[in-house]
Design an enzyme around this catalytic site. Structure first.
Site, short mmCIF file in Angstrom:
data_model
loop_
_atom_site.label_atom_id
_atom_site.label_comp_id
_atom_site.label_asym_id
_atom_site.label_seq_id
_atom_site.Cartn_x
_atom_site.Cartn_y
_atom_site.Cartn_z
N ASP A 1 0.87 -1.17 0.00
CA ASP A 1 0.00 0.00 0.00
C ASP A 1 0.91 1.22 0.00
O ASP A 1 1.71 1.39 0.92
CB ASP A 1 -0.84 -0.04 1.29
CG ASP A 1 -2.11 0.76 1.21
OD1 ASP A 1 -2.09 1.80 0.54
OD2 ASP A 1 -3.10 0.36 1.83
N ASP B 1 -2.90 4.78 -2.32
CA ASP B 1 -3.80 5.45 -1.40
C ASP B 1 -4.29 6.79 -2.00
O ASP B 1 -3.50 7.53 -2.59
CB ASP B 1 -3.00 5.73 -0.12
CG ASP B 1 -3.85 6.18 1.03
OD1 ASP B 1 -4.75 5.43 1.42
OD2 ASP B 1 -3.60 7.29 1.54
N GLU C 1 8.12 -1.89 -16.77
CA GLU C 1 9.50 -2.39 -16.74
C GLU C 1 9.61 -3.65 -15.89
O GLU C 1 10.61 -4.35 -15.91
CB GLU C 1 10.43 -1.34 -16.13
CG GLU C 1 10.79 -0.20 -17.03
CD GLU C 1 11.77 0.73 -16.30
OE1 GLU C 1 12.68 0.26 -15.60
OE2 GLU C 1 11.59 1.96 -16.44
N HIS D 1 -10.80 -1.22 5.54
CA HIS D 1 -10.37 -0.77 6.87
C HIS D 1 -10.91 0.61 7.22
O HIS D 1 -10.74 1.06 8.35
CB HIS D 1 -8.85 -0.76 6.91
CG HIS D 1 -8.27 0.21 5.93
ND1 HIS D 1 -8.41 0.06 4.57
CD2 HIS D 1 -7.59 1.37 6.11
CE1 HIS D 1 -7.83 1.09 3.95
NE2 HIS D 1 -7.33 1.89 4.87
N ASP D 2 -11.49 1.32 6.27
CA ASP D 2 -12.08 2.63 6.56
C ASP D 2 -13.60 2.52 6.67
O ASP D 2 -14.21 3.04 7.61
CB ASP D 2 -11.78 3.63 5.43
CG ASP D 2 -10.30 3.91 5.28
OD1 ASP D 2 -9.60 3.91 6.32
OD2 ASP D 2 -9.85 4.12 4.15
C1 GLC Z 1 -6.92 6.36 2.76
C2 GLC Z 1 -6.74 5.25 3.75
C3 GLC Z 1 -7.12 5.76 5.11
C4 GLC Z 1 -6.25 6.92 5.47
C5 GLC Z 1 -6.27 7.98 4.39
C6 GLC Z 1 -5.14 8.95 4.56
O1 GLC Z 1 -8.24 6.72 2.57
O2 GLC Z 1 -7.46 4.13 3.34
O3 GLC Z 1 -7.07 4.76 6.09
O4 GLC Z 1 -6.67 7.50 6.68
O5 GLC Z 1 -6.11 7.44 3.10
O6 GLC Z 1 -3.93 8.36 4.25
#
Ligand code: GLC
Length: 541
Positions: free
Chosen positions: A98, A199, A243, A317-318
């Site tokens: 990530d 992200d 690449e 996770h959000d």
């Molecule tokens: C994304 C992530 C989240 C985080 C935000 C800032 O939305 O999934 O968990 O707080 O970015 O990085």
């Protein structure tokens, strides 16, 4: 190696703090993930996406990175990570990192330099402004609903942050910064990672003139995201990934609330020259309604370029766990199975959030237990905050659910003694076994992996039905969102049941689709005729 493996793969998303602890400190770690690699094989997972494990002060659960080339000691070491890569690859499992391009931690050496003086060579690597007579440069707000400019005491100027003030935004208009950042991608690619989840990638470029956002009821955010220059950066990113054949990417296209399929799809370019996949948030905002899912899914497909690969997720996770989104938690077990069948039969790459394969739901978390600063801030509007969907994985019914031998960093969901891997493996009709069998079915049927999708008008609002067709193989999927039995008899001839979420065999004329049941079957007959709208003329249900 098939460089398009990701189009057929099933991905699994881990929030590393909560997956498996190996050293008893109550926090999940890399060694813990290594110890569970056989779990992925048992379930049929092809690739794992890890939420950030880089060095971080953990203000935002690791999405505030202070060193992009190291692992946070909470999770282990770089050697542990290399070992994970090696062992995962030996088992044919790919690893996706990530990466946060939009901002760093305020403890990142780049920011420390940048803030030190107005003429520091890295000053322009972040977004600074002197302000207007001591006032903020413009009206931009953070995604956590606060003023997005922080006045830094060192120089008295303001810097911009889309999230917490400890997460200053990078300036992607600065070529030196961009080059340095691309070296970070290279660092992990050289090590052998198989791709990146990017992200909030639609936020990375901001209006060059820092214009005010229009003040509207929904706080329309125009100038601090979705800037055209983002597409150029993603084109360069794709050239870099090319690449390294066989690598892939998925971008988080952050639109809150509701999602925006067209916007998400736009970041795929022509389907081959920007992101490989893009997360649209529409399904996260669907209520328990077959029509709503149909519309959201259909709009996403329609928006994609012809070569664009769709992808789907229903929890993260959000946003928390899908099952907890449908009001009173009733029939969760059946609903979880239906959603699992949907995710694994839609055309596109599925992303399963850890624990969803068990039917985990959001936990109740008291204000005192909240660890996520955003959750604390927004209490009680959003009870439990993001932590409620981040509780530890439920492996068995022992103390701490097999997650840790110590005190878990966040309490387990109280249902863990019942809802856990060990119990569900033993139950043929569990959510887990639904997931395992559907992945297996998907792997044996090219139509489910690669086939075209057509939605079927069934005449029942409560049913979402579609076909997947590849060469002369056609598979039908019917998902009963309603709490009523639906008659399947019109379609009972020549059909062979491949899977049902209930213990039954469809081989008589009295076929019924039970409440919340999901079925998959093949028709031996020739393909059904399609109308010009792509909807079956004579739906069999
Ligand atoms: C994304 C992530 C989240 C985080 C935000 C800032 O939305 O999934 O968990 O707080 O970015 O990085």
């Amino acid at each position: 190696m098939d460089k398009n493996w990701w189009k057929q793969a099933v991905f699994y998303h881990i929030y590393p703090k909560s997956f498996q602890d190996s050293d008893g400190d109550g926090i999940g770690d890399i060694r813990g993930i290594i110890s569970r690699l056989d779990y992925f094989t048992a379930l049929g997972i092809d690739a794992v996406w890890l939420s950030p494990i880089y060095r971080s002060p953990m203000v935002d659960g690791g999405y505030d990175i202070s060193d992009y080339r190291d692992i946070d000691p909470l999770f282990g070491t770089l050697d542990d990570f290399r070992e994970l890569l090696k062992q995962a690859h030996n088992k044919g499992i790919r690893i996706m990192m990530d990466l946060v391009m939009n901002h760093t931690s305020d403890r990142h050496p780049w920011f420390m330099e940048s803030r030190s003086s107005v003429d520091n060579p890295k000053r322009d690597w972040y977004i600074w402004h002197a302000g207007h007579n001591g006032k903020v440069p413009n009206n931009w707000r953070t995604n956590f609903f606060e003023r997005a400019w922080h006045r830094d005491e060192v120089t008295g100027h303001f810097y911009y942050h889309s999230f917490f003030k400890e997460q200053p935004d990078l300036n992607w208009r600065n070529e030196d910064m961009k080059r340095a950042f691309f070296e970070i991608f290279r660092f992990w690619l050289d090590m052998g990672v198989d791709g990146f989840r990017l992200d909030v990638v639609n936020l990375i470029v901001k209006d060059g003139l820092l214009r005010n956002n229009p003040i509207t009821l929904n706080h329309s955010k125009i100038y601090n995201r979705n800037q055209p220059e983002t597409y150029d950066i993603l084109r360069e990113f794709r050239i870099l990934l090319n690449e390294y054949p066989g690598t892939t990417s998925v971008g988080e296209i952050y639109v809150f609330p509701c999602g925006n399929p067209k916007l998400a799809a736009s970041f795929l370019g022509n389907g081959d020259d920007m992101l490989h996949m893009a997360f649209d948030f529409s399904l996260i905002f669907c209520t328990w309604n077959a029509r709503k899912y149909f519309r959201a899914i259909q709009s996403y497909y329609k928006a994609l370029p012809p070569a664009g690969q769709p992808c789907f997720f229903i929890s993260n996770h959000d946003a928390g766990r899908s099952l907890s989104r449908f009001g009173r938690v009733r029939h969760t077990h059946e609903k979880a199975k239906l959603l699992t069948v949907m995710l694994l039969t839609l055309k596109g790459t599925p992303f399963i959030y850890y624990g969803d394969e068990l039917g985990m739901t959001n936990a109740r978390i008291s204000r005192k237990q909240i660890r996520d600063p955003y959750g604390k801030k927004i209490w009680p509007i959003y009870r439990g905050g993001r932590d409620r969907g981040r509780t530890p994985m439920q492996w068995n019914d022992s103390e701490s659910g097999g997650f840790t031998s110590g005190e878990p960093w966040l309490s387990l969901h109280r249902d863990f003694r019942k809802v856990n891997v060990e119990n569900e493996i033993a139950d043929e009709y569990s959510v887990w076994n639904t997931c395992r069998k559907m992945i297996e079915l998907r792997k044996t049927l090219p139509s489910l992996q690669l086939g075209n999708i057509e939605f079927v008008e069934t005449g029942h609002n409560g049913i979402l039905a579609y076909t997947r067709t590849f060469d002369d193989q056609q598979v039908w999927i019917a998902l009963n969102f309603s709490s009523r039995k639906q008659n399947l008899s019109r379609f009972s001839q020549n059909c062979q049941l491949l899977f049902s979420t209930r213990p039954k065999i469809v081989d008589t004329g009295k076929n019924l689709l039970y409440p919340f049941e999901a079925v998959v079957f093949t028709k031996e007959a020739a393909l059904m005729p399609l109308s010009s709208s792509g909807i079956m003329k004579n739906p069999p249900i």
